[in-house]
Structure formats: structure tokens, C-alpha cells
Write an enzyme that holds these catalytic residues in place. Structure first.
Site, PDB file in Angstrom:
ATOM      1  CB  VAL A 307      -0.961  -0.013   1.204  1.00 20.05           C
ATOM      2  CG1 VAL A 307      -1.694   1.322   1.335  1.00 20.05           C
ATOM      3  CG2 VAL A 307      -1.971  -1.136   1.059  1.00 20.05           C
ATOM      4  CB  ALA A 308       4.001   2.088   1.774  1.00 18.89           C
ATOM      5  CD  GLU A 312      -2.810   3.235  -1.880  1.00 21.11           C
ATOM      6  OE1 GLU A 312      -2.413   2.142  -1.481  1.00 21.11           O
ATOM      7  OE2 GLU A 312      -2.198   4.313  -1.683  1.00 21.11           O
ATOM      8  CG  ASP A 354      -7.730  20.039 -45.565  1.00 18.31           C
ATOM      9  OD1 ASP A 354      -7.085  20.011 -46.618  1.00 18.31           O
ATOM     10  OD2 ASP A 354      -8.970  20.055 -45.520  1.00 18.31           O
ATOM     11  CG  ASP A 657     -12.599  21.059 -43.490  1.00 17.70           C
ATOM     12  OD1 ASP A 657     -11.989  20.269 -44.235  1.00 17.70           O
ATOM     13  OD2 ASP A 657     -12.836  22.240 -43.802  1.00 17.70           O
ATOM     14  CG  ASP A 661      -9.461  16.076 -44.182  1.00 14.84           C
ATOM     15  OD1 ASP A 661      -8.495  15.932 -44.938  1.00 14.84           O
ATOM     16  OD2 ASP A 661     -10.165  17.096 -44.164  1.00 14.84           O
ATOM     17  CG  ASN A 723       3.978   6.692  -2.627  1.00 19.00           C
ATOM     18  OD1 ASN A 723       3.231   7.443  -2.013  1.00 19.00           O
ATOM     19  ND2 ASN A 723       3.542   5.840  -3.523  1.00 19.00           N
ATOM     20  CD  GLU A 726       2.882   7.065   2.047  1.00 22.36           C
ATOM     21  OE1 GLU A 726       2.022   7.962   2.108  1.00 22.36           O
ATOM     22  OE2 GLU A 726       2.875   6.163   1.180  1.00 22.36           O
ATOM     23  CG  ASP A 756      -0.639  12.152  -1.232  1.00 23.15           C
ATOM     24  OD1 ASP A 756       0.068  12.986  -0.676  1.00 23.15           O
ATOM     25  OD2 ASP A 756      -0.246  11.031  -1.576  1.00 23.15           O
TER      26      ASP A 756
END
Length: 943
Positions: A307-308, A312, A354, A657, A661, A723, A726, A756
Site C-alpha cells: 500500500v505504501a 492510491e 489540411d 474538416d 480527412d 511514498n 512511507e 495527497d
């Protein structure tokens, strides 16, 4: 049906010719077309219509196979980051079930991770669904109604109700509703630009023509094109997907949607992060199990490490940041249909653009008039009769004659629309020029009414009209057309009101003037006159023995904002290649006016030459650094060029256009269609739609796209650096023999989601840096985590990790309690992990300030210049304080209240981090020039 037709020698069967082979549609005499298509000059009966609609369906293009909303929503859960988080959530639920007794905190962790995935999916789905609905509202290419003969009566019907065999009535200004064979044509001209890219109107005829390519048959008109002059009747031979328009639609639909560079890089980053998280988690699990640690607790510990490492909040932050870019572009009239595409233009290295309607206004404008040996400039652009002719007296008769020899009409502004032309745009330009010279065209037509006309055709390249003079007894013929054709029929010249013989010297001067105007990219017409005996004078006599009045040079003016946009793209290192169906000289002239061409001799390649090139030769052509114009190209040519450019590693954007194209728009890294004038097929194929049709929006989109990518890297540095803060304490505790984790998985999730996301979003809203358009495009192969980004992550993350490790072990050692005596409910331990969480949150605040710029001091841009970032940081610290002091949150996170001195220590570490980063930036500015490599500097893609 008695007999059915095939177009172009049977190369393709129309809807009305299912399984039946007949003569080519263009080769059938007009009188036989009704019988061949089993209809009549009175049109179809009601019973015929019912039967044919049952057989061929409605006259509409099939909608592209769109996924249902539930499939679109489900697709949001299939990217790798979402899968990693879903797996993490499932593992957490499993751990909760294995625990004895079950820990409610583990269950809350599993639910929180799952909520992250749902939030991210909801954001992405909402944005893409909304953009798609907006794009659908732009579908306005195929006309809504048309005039049809049925049972001998003229009716106005919805276009979608047409069937093969219907007799359609056409007039100037009508959009052609299906592929039709003309059976009556009175001076009909059709603009096929939507299909071929050719801006000039094509004269049409009802007579049979030789077998050949269907699009070159002058007795056929096609869905999606416009009748710009004349009137006529035509029989429908193909509807819906069986039309030429539908053929290109199918060609575009068959092309797979290309992934953007960011999609590929995020997928690569997700794979690496997931792999590292799993590997480190598994390794620590394997290390701790042999030491006698309980299996479930060890599993929870390994999960905490995973998880660290997995950010997430990154997917939601990425989606919302891209959505911010989408909204910024929308405010500048650019609709982005996919979130990840918002960044793609920022990495674009080549724009294939174009010409007609994209670089130009699709409005012919007279710029020069030559008469009596002198040029007379004309001011003003477009169809508004605003401007003047310099010294108009010598050219007034020339412009009067040219205006009388026109079938077009000027339509004044109505509602929100401006001046427009009903009919041929070239004739519209002549009418505007006459008005600028002070000529009342309506009054002149009343004084000299038209009594006969010889329409323009591509063989004679002339148009002639006969007018009765005011005295009612004499007649004059006025002729306009290609200068070489007019000059060949002239014997005299009007020289400042005096009629002179057209000597070789005067003829040479007229030819030289024509060449001079043509070299400036002007389309040149000549006008002449002669007296005739009456309205029934033979055409050959009417168009011979003429008196030359002069020459008119006109152009389709570039959009006024295009030159600055092209210049901005040049400074940004983006190569611009013009790809058009128009004539090479016209294309080069427009390219020079807007700045695409500056060299003396650009490389001009036609579609015919492309056909002679193999892939190796084409790659060699595209590899040359010269300015490149591709002219007279087909949709297949465009696709081949785009494919070749992408094969060389270019990130290709294609603008356009027309329906022609669409295949290239679909094959490109990002297709950019015109929203107002663009076709339904082009908008369907494009990733981005310019709602104002302005090429200037391309340069703006490149700037915003680069800014989005810069901001993504900023919050990547921000997210991954903490991170590290952590993970490192967990690893340090493991190797130091401490039995508990310095920060729990629930605390990590609170950081990743609580403190965060908002600062990361505020970083995603940072405005573009001033030099963003002075940097070269980043390499397609440059990873999202470049050496510069990783260096900065390690630098900032290392400082944060050192700070939280110091405060954690300092607090543990200061208590004097042996490691083995600590439990999860120990007050000192709870205070220590609270300091770790608070230390990360406080350092995040200073880290967010530090990463706002790559090289420039944050004090130079102003600490208060992004108030949202300050507010987000204060919210995170406030949330941390609540977690520390509120009993209810203390129970959830196992935290304890911190003393004022603890907060002071943590703030000191944050100031140290900001000071270290400012020192690094100062060193980079002093020792490394812009573009040099470094932790925060380096060439584009590394900074």
C-alpha cells in the site's frame, strides 16, 4: 427493376444495384437513366418507396459502434492501476476474514481502497460520456431536408427518407443528399471539397461521359457535397453507407483508435510500480515469516508495504488533472473526447494540416485587378463588401462586365451569420469587388438584362452571357474565364477606355501580368466583351473577336490568426506538413502566406508521385528536414503518410474538416476535426474537435497539452517522493528489529487520499510555464519517469524519509523502553507513528511548494500565486490535526495527541526540505544551461 447501374465501370455497386451488374452510371444517356433505375420523370410511387426502403434502409450513415454506457463505465476498471488497486482491496478483504479477532480497521482499509477505484472510474466515465454527447450534438453535415419528385409532385422530405430511384431537385446552395446521376443540368457547379479536398467548384453536365473513376464523372453528384451554382434534377442511385461518402466513413471506421503517448507511459509506469510493490512486499513477507512472526500479522505487514508503494490517489488525481486540461481547452473552443488525449498534442512532433477551411477561410476574395497596364489593389477580405479598389475608375467596366457574367448572389447578414454567397464562391468574390468599386450590380442588371447564357464548362473554361443594352436595340456579350482561353479569343484590348488592337507587345504584357499574379498564389480570371447582333448569336461567334477588359486576381484568404499559430508551432519544434487535395501552386502560395513555407524551394509532392514511391522512398522523403507540401492527395495517401510518420517515431496530429480527412484523423495519434464546418464523418473519427474551426486553437492546444504533461510530472514527483517517506521507515524498522510498523496501512491510505489528492490537483492546475513553447517536443520513447524525474523523486523523498525516520526512532529511544516490549496500544508507540504521519503531511506542504517549478525559484513566482495549493496544504494539515486530537479518529488510526514542540520539529524538517530544493535549483541555474540534464533540468521529457 429492369436494369441497374454500376458506377465507375462496376468497381463498386450502389445501394440500388445490389447484386445486379449494368452499364456504368456515368455512361448512360440522360434519357435512359429513368428506365435503367426503374423510376420515371414523375418520381417514385408510394408503393415503390415502401418496397425500396425495406430493401435498402434509411439514407443515413451508420453510427459508429459505440459501447453502451455500462460498457464505457466497465472499461474504466480495466487499466492496470485500477486492477492493482482492486487486487489490493481484495487481498485486504481476505486478510480481514483471516484475522482472529477481525479488525474493523482492516475492513475500513479494504473499503477505502475500493472507493478510490470507484471514484477514479466515475471521474473518467463522466468526462468521456459528457464529451461524447457534446460531439454528437455537432452532427450537421448531411442536410436535413431535400426536394423530391414523388407521384409527379414536388415535396420537401427528410433526407433520411430518400431511396434509390428518387428524383431530387437541386438548386444553388443545396447540399446534395445522396449519390445521384444528373438528368437535367442548367449551369450546375458542385463543390466536392468535402470528398476530394479540391476547393474549386466543378461544372456538371447531364450528358453521358466516358467510363472512369466515379468521383471524376461530371454527370454525378455525391452526398455531402454542395451545389454552388445552377439548377437541375438528378436520380438517386446510392444511399447511406453505399455512397462515396459512406465508403470513406467505412474506411475511417475500420481504422483502430491509436493510444496516446500518455496512455502508453501510464500503462508502463503502472506495470513497474505494481511489479516493484509486489516484489518488495513478497520479499519482506518471506524475510519475516522465518523469524516466528504470526502469519496473518506478517501478511498485513507485507500488505502495508504494498500500500505504501502504490499511490492510491494517483489515478483519481491523473483523471481530474486531465479534466482540468479538458475544461481549459473547452474554454478555448477545443472539445477533447478522451481524457488522456488532452496531453497528446503536447507531445506532437508533426502536424499534418489540411488547407481549405482549416488554414483558409474558404472565402474567395479579389486582391488585385489589372487594366490599362496598371494593377489596382483591392482591400478587405471575405464576402462583406467592406473595402475599396485603389483608383477604381479604370477598372469599373471590367468589374461591371465580370459581375454581369455571374450567377451567384450575395446574401446579407441574418441572425448570427455574416455575409455569404449563394452560388459559386469565385463569382461571389467578383460581386464583392464590384461593390467595392461603387457598382450597383442590381441596377446594372436592370439596365442590361440577360437574354442568353453559355454556361461554364471545364473544356472551354469560359462562361458567356448576352445582355440587351439600355436602348433595347443593341446587345453585348460578356465573357469571363481562364486568361489563356480569353486571350486566345481576343483581337483588341480596352486601354483606359480606348479600344486598341491587341498587339504582340500588349499580349505579352497581359501574359506576364497573369504569371506575376499566379506566382503570388492568386487565382486569375480574365474578362472581355464584344457587341453581338442579337440574343441568338452562336456560341462560337459570341466567344470570338473579343475585346480584353483586364485580369482579376483572387485568393482564398488565410485565417488572420493562422500565421501566429504557425509561428508558435515552429518555436515549439513542431513540424507542419500541408496535406491537401488542391493544386500545388495554390497550396504553396497559401503555405507561404501563413509561414509554413519560408524556403526558396520547398519539397512539393503530388499524389501521383506518392503512388510511384515504395515505403523506403517515402520514409526517405519524410526524413528530409525540408518544408513539405503534399498536394492532390487521396484519403489513402493521407493514411499512408500518417502511417509512415508514426513508423519513424513521430507523434502525429492531423487536422481536417472533410470526409476525405477522416481515415487519416483516425490513424493519427490525435485527430483534430473542425466543429462548425467539419463533416460528420471527420468529427466522428477525430479525438479533438475545434468548435471555432480556428487553426490558432492548435497552437493553444499544444501549449496546454505540454502544460498538462509538465503538471503531471510535478504531482508525480510530489506523490512518489512521499511514498519513499512511507516505505523507508517500514524498511528501517524491519532491519532494526523493531516488531511493529512505524506507519500503518490505514495511516498511509489517509495520507494518500486525505492530504495527497487536493495538493496534487492544485499542482495539476498550475498555469503553463513561460518557456513551455520554446522547448522541443519530448521524445515518443521518453518514459514518464525519466532520469530527471526519478532523480528529483529520490532527492526530495530521501529528505522526507530521513526526517520521519529521525523523529520516529528519536521518540522511541527517548522513552527508554526495549523494542520487544512495545505493543500497538502503547502510548509512546502511538505518539511515534502519529509523528511519522504528521511529518509526512507537513513535509508534503513544503514539498508541494518546492515542485511547482523545475528550475525557477518558487519565491520568484510567488508563494501565494497558487492559492488553491496553499488551501489544499492547510486542509491536509488540518485533517492531520483532527486525526491526532479527535478521539473518534484516534480510535480509527491508533494515533495520539502531539505537543506543540512536536509540530515545531516537524515544521523545521519541512523548511529544511524547501531550502534544500531551492539550493538545488540555484545550483542547476548556475551550472547547467536551459536544456542541460539534471535532476530537474534537461531536454524536454527529462525536466
Amino acid at each position: 427493376m429492369t436494369q441497374l447501374l454500376t458506377p465507375g465501370g462496376g468497381s463498386r455497386k450502389p445501394a440500388a444495384a445490389a447484386g445486379v451488374v449494368g452499364p456504368p452510371v456515368q455512361a448512360v444517356p440522360p434519357g435512359d437513366v429513368f428506365a435503367a433505375l426503374d423510376t420515371s420523370p414523375r418520381g417514385l410511387t408510394a408503393a415503390d418507396v415502401v418496397a425500396r426502403r425495406a430493401r435498402y434502409g434509411l439514407n443515413e450513415l451508420p453510427r459508429a459502434g459505440r459501447r453502451g454506457w455500462w460498457r464505457q463505465l466497465a472499461a474504466q476498471f480495466t487499466d492496470l492501476f485500477a486492477i492493482v488497486l482492486l487486487v489490493a482491496s481484495a487481498i485486504t478483504f481476505l486478510v480481514h476474514d483471516l484475522q482472529q479477532p477481525r479488525d474493523p480497521g482492516t475492513f475500513r482499509l479494504a473499503v477505502a481502497i475500493l472507493a478510490v477505484v470507484v471514484l477514479n472510474a466515475a471521474i473518467g466515465f463522466a468526462q468521456e460520456y459528457s464529451a461524447e454527447r457534446t460531439a454528437q450534438s455537432l452532427q450537421a453535415m448531411v442536410p436535413h431536408t431535400c426536394r423530391v419528385l414523388r407521384d409527379g409532385e414536388r415535396r420537401e422530405l427528410p433526407v433520411r427518407e430518400l431511396v434509390p430511384g428518387d428524383v431530387v431537385v437541386l438548386a444553388a446552395g443545396d447540399a446534395v443528399p445522396a449519390d445521384c446521376r444528373l438528368v437535367e443540368a442548367h449551369d450546375v457547379s458542385v463543390n466536392n471539397a468535402a470528398l476530394t479536398g479540391e476547393s474549386d467548384a466543378i461544372g456538371s453536365t447531364a450528358d453521358a461521359v466516358a467510363t472512369g473513376p466515379l468521383l471524376e464523372a461530371r454527370n454525378c453528384v455525391f452526398m455531402g457535397t454542395d451545389a454552388v451554382a445552377g439548377a437541375g434534377k438528378a436520380v438517386v442511385f446510392a444511399t447511406g453507407a453505399a455512397t462515396e461518402f459512406g465508403r470513406i466513413f467505412r474506411l475511417a471506421a475500420a481504422a483502430p483508435r491509436q493510444k496516446t503517448p500518455l496512455q502508453r507511459q501510464v500503462a508502463s509506469m503502472a506495470r513497474r510500480v505494481a511489479g516493484v510493490a509486489l516484489a518488495i512486499g513478497a520479499a519482506l513477507f518471506a524475510v519475516r515469516v522465518p523469524t516466528g512472526q504470526p502469519f496473518v500479522e506478517t501478511f498485513v505487514f507485507a500488505l502495508g508495504v504494498m500500500v505504501a508503494l502504490v499511490p492510491e490517489g494517483l489515478p483519481a488525481t491523473l483523471s481530474v488533472s486531465l479534466a482540468i486540461g479538458v475544461r481549459r481547452m473547452a474554454r478555448r473552443h477545443a472539445l477533447v473526447k478522451q481524457l488522456l488525449a488532452v496531453e497528446a498534442l503536447g507531445s506532437t512532433t508533426v502536424v499534418c494540416t489540411d488547407k481549405t477551411g482549416t488554414l483558409t477561410q474558404a472565402e474567395m476574395t479579389v486582391a488585385q485587378v489589372w487594366a490599362g497596364g496598371a494593377l489596382h489593389p483591392v482591400s478587405g477580405v471575405g464576402y462583406a463588401p467592406v473595402g475599396e479598389v485603389v483608383d477604381p475608375a479604370p477598372v469599373r467596366e471590367l468589374l461591371r462586365a465580370a459581375a454581369l457574367c455571374c450567377n451567384a448572389r450575395l446574401v446579407p447578414p441574418s441572425g448570427r451569420g455574416g455575409w455569404r454567397v449563394l452560388g459559386d464562391t469565385t463569382e461571389g468574390a467578383l460581386l464583392v469587388a464590384a461593390a467595392k468599386a461603387g457598382i450597383d450590380v442590381a441596377a446594372e442588371e436592370a439596365r442590361a438584362p440577360r437574354v442568353a447564357e453559355y454556361p461554364f464548362d471545364s473544356i472551354r473554361k469560359l462562361m458567356s452571357t448576352v445582355h440587351r443594352a439600355a436602348d433595347g436595340d443593341t446587345h453585348r456579350a460578356y465573357v469571363k474565364g481562364a486568361p489563356q482561353e480569353i486571350l486566345a479569343r481576343c483581337t483588341d484590348i480596352d486601354w483606359n477606355g480606348e479600344r486598341r488592337p491587341l498587339t504582340d507587345e500588349l499580349r505579352a504584357e497581359a501574359i506576364a501580368t497573369n504569371d506575376q499574379l499566379a506566382s503570388q498564389g492568386l487565382r486569375v480570371l480574365a474578362a472581355a466583351w464584344r457587341p453581338v447582333t442579337g440574343p441568338r448569336t452562336a456560341q462560337d461567334e459570341t466567344e470570338s473577336g473579343l475585346t480584353l477588359l483586364g485580369l482579376v486576381g483572387m485568393l482564398d484568404p488565410p485565417r488572420p490568426e493562422v500565421s501566429d499559430a504557425v509561428d508558435a508551432c515552429r518555436h515549439a519544434g513542431v513540424r507542419i506538413v500541408m496535406v491537401t487535395g488542391d493544386h500545388p501552386l495554390t497550396a504553396e502560395a497559401v503555405a507561404r502566406r501563413v509561414g509554413i513555407v519560408r524556403q526558396t524551394a520547398p519539397t512539393v509532392v503530388t499524389g501521383a508521385r506518392l503512388d510511384t514511391m515504395d515505403d523506403e522512398a517515402l520514409d526517405g522523403l519524410l526524413a528530409k528536414p525540408s518544408e513539405l507540401l503534399l498536394c492532390r492527395v487521396s484519403p489513402e495517401h493521407k493514411m499512408r503518410v500518417v502511417t509512415a510518420l508514426r513508423r519513424r517515431g513521430e507523434v502525429v496530429a492531423v487536422t481536417g474538416d472533410g470526409a476525405n480527412d477522416a481515415p487519416a484523423l483516425k490513424h493519427a495519434d490525435i485527430g483534430v476535426a473542425m466543429g462548425a464546418s467539419g463533416t460528420d464523418v471527420a468529427r466522428e473519427a477525430a479525438t479533438m474537435v475545434l468548435l471555432d474551426d480556428s487553426f490558432a486553437s492548435i497552437a493553444t492546444a499544444v501549449r496546454l497539452g505540454r502544460s498538462v504533461y509538465q503538471n503531471i510530472r510535478k504531482f508525480l514527483v510530489y506523490l512518489f517522493s512521499h511514498n519513499i517517506a512511507e516505505l523507508v521507515p517500514i524498511l528501517a524498522a524491519t532491519f532494526a528489529g523493531f516488531p511493529l510498523v512505524p506507519i500503518t496501512a490505514v495511516q498511509i491510505l489517509a495520507i494518500d487520499l486525505g492530504s495527497d489528492v487536493l495538493p496534487a490537483l492544485a499542482l495539476g492546475a498550475e498555469p503553463p510555464e513561460p518557456d513551455v513553447m520554446d522547448r522541443p517536443p519530448r521524445s515518443r520513447r521518453q518514459p514518464l519517469f525519466s532520469a530527471g524525474v526519478m532523480g528529483r523523486v529520490l532527492f526530495l523523498g530521501g529528505i522526507q524519509a530521513l526526517g520521519v525516520c529521525v523523529v520516529f526512532f528519536w521518540h522511541i529511544h527517548a522513552s527508554g523502553i526495549p523494542y520487544s516490549h512495545f505493543t500497538e496500544d502503547d502510548t509512546v508507540y502511538r505518539e511515534a507513528i502519529t509523528m511519522v504521519q504528521a511529518g509526512i503531511v507537513v513535509s508534503q506542504f513544503f514539498n508541494a511548494l518546492a515542485v511547482r517549478t523545475d528550475r525557477q525559484s518558487v519565491f520568484r513566482i510567488g508563494l501565494l500565486s497558487n492559492p488553491w495549493l496553499l488551501a489544499a496544504g492547510c486542509f491536509g494539515i488540518g485533517l492531520m490535526a483532527a486525526i491526532s486530537y479527535l478521539p473518534a479518529l484516534q480510535a480509527v488510526f491508533h494515533t495520539a495527541p502531539l505537543a506543540a514542540s512536536d509540530w515545531a520539529v516537524l515544521a523545521a524538517f519541512g523548511v529544511l526540505l524547501l531550502a534544500a530544493e531551492e539550493t538545488r535549483k540555484w545550483w542547476v541555474r548556475r551550472h547547467r544551461p536551459v536544456g542541460g540534464k539534471g535532476l530537474g533540468g534537461g531536454r524536454e521529457g527529462e525536466r
